[in-house]
Write a protein that holds these residues in place. Structure first.
Motif, mmCIF file in Angstrom:
data_model
loop_
_atom_site.group_PDB
_atom_site.id
_atom_site.type_symbol
_atom_site.label_atom_id
_atom_site.label_comp_id
_atom_site.label_asym_id
_atom_site.label_seq_id
_atom_site.Cartn_x
_atom_site.Cartn_y
_atom_site.Cartn_z
ATOM 1 N N GLN A 97 -3.551 0.750 -12.639
ATOM 2 C CA GLN A 97 -2.189 1.247 -12.418
ATOM 3 C C GLN A 97 -2.095 2.740 -12.702
ATOM 4 O OE1 GLN A 97 0.026 -1.546 -14.986
ATOM 5 N NE2 GLN A 97 1.413 -1.756 -13.239
ATOM 6 N N GLN A 114 -1.091 0.462 -1.517
ATOM 7 C CA GLN A 114 -0.300 -0.002 -2.644
ATOM 8 C C GLN A 114 0.005 -1.495 -2.513
ATOM 9 O OE1 GLN A 114 0.877 2.305 -5.362
ATOM 10 N NE2 GLN A 114 -0.991 3.044 -4.389
ATOM 11 N N ASN A 115 0.145 -2.156 -3.653
ATOM 12 C CA ASN A 115 0.470 -3.582 -3.644
ATOM 13 C C ASN A 115 1.764 -3.866 -2.901
ATOM 14 O OD1 ASN A 115 -1.778 -4.660 -4.914
ATOM 15 N ND2 ASN A 115 -0.912 -4.402 -6.958
ATOM 16 N N TYR A 148 -9.188 -6.511 -9.752
ATOM 17 C CA TYR A 148 -9.084 -5.056 -9.701
ATOM 18 C C TYR A 148 -10.401 -4.344 -10.029
ATOM 19 C CZ TYR A 148 -4.005 -5.209 -9.207
ATOM 20 O OH TYR A 148 -2.726 -5.412 -8.738
ATOM 21 N N SER A 157 -7.895 1.625 -2.770
ATOM 22 C CA SER A 157 -6.872 1.780 -3.806
ATOM 23 C C SER A 157 -5.692 2.605 -3.307
ATOM 24 C CB SER A 157 -7.482 2.400 -5.063
ATOM 25 O OG SER A 157 -8.090 3.645 -4.747
ATOM 26 N N CYS A 216 -0.548 -9.700 -2.404
ATOM 27 C CA CYS A 216 -1.149 -8.465 -2.897
ATOM 28 C C CYS A 216 -2.265 -8.807 -3.883
ATOM 29 C CB CYS A 216 -0.094 -7.576 -3.550
ATOM 30 S SG CYS A 216 0.562 -8.233 -5.108
ATOM 31 N N HIS A 276 -3.968 4.627 -9.827
ATOM 32 C CA HIS A 276 -3.701 4.431 -8.405
ATOM 33 C C HIS A 276 -2.268 4.083 -8.026
ATOM 34 C CE1 HIS A 276 -8.016 4.538 -7.899
ATOM 35 N NE2 HIS A 276 -8.138 3.556 -8.778
ATOM 36 N N GLN A 277 -1.502 3.500 -8.925
ATOM 37 C CA GLN A 277 -0.175 3.020 -8.525
ATOM 38 C C GLN A 277 0.833 4.154 -8.504
ATOM 39 O OE1 GLN A 277 0.967 -0.896 -9.786
ATOM 40 N NE2 GLN A 277 3.039 -0.187 -10.203
ATOM 41 N N ARG A 278 1.555 4.234 -7.392
ATOM 42 C CA ARG A 278 2.623 5.220 -7.256
ATOM 43 C C ARG A 278 3.975 4.518 -7.319
ATOM 44 N NH1 ARG A 278 -0.782 6.114 -2.904
ATOM 45 N NH2 ARG A 278 0.815 5.361 -1.475
#
Length: 101
Positions: free
Chosen positions: A79, A31-32, A71, A28, A42, A82-84
């Motif tokens: 999101q 990043q995508n 996911y 994780s 992705c 984990h998503q930045r």
């Protein structure tokens, strides 16, 4: 070419796909946008391809459900955890390299 039957080939492909999905779930930290910039796909692409394959076989699969399959949890939860925010450099690379799929 090997002497695999179609059923054996399909089973191996399915096992490889499951391993890829599990690998992406454990990574994780990747990043995508980094996947898109480096590989041209992705996690979201995988979930879209999964949904398209289901629809091609006559199965209705909502977008959020296909994303949860990839996911391992609802997309919004992934999101949040984990998503930045993408950097300006990541965004610029994406605009230069984004695939047309």
């Amino acid at each position: 070419m090997s002497n695999l039957t179609d059923d054996q080939r399909i089973a191996l492909e399915a096992a490889v796909f499951r391993r890829l999905v599990e690998h992406l779930r454990t990574r994780s930290d990747v990043q995508n946008i980094d996947l898109m910039n480096l590989a041209g796909f992705c996690r979201n692409c995988l979930s879209n391809w999964y949904r398209e394959a289901a629809e091609a076989s006559g199965e209705e699969l909502p977008k959020e459900e296909s994303r949860e399959i990839i996911y391992g949890e609802p997309y919004a939860e992934w999101q949040a955890k984990h998503q930045r925010e993408a950097s300006d450099a990541q965004k610029a690379a994406f605009e230069t390299n984004k695939p047309a799929h």
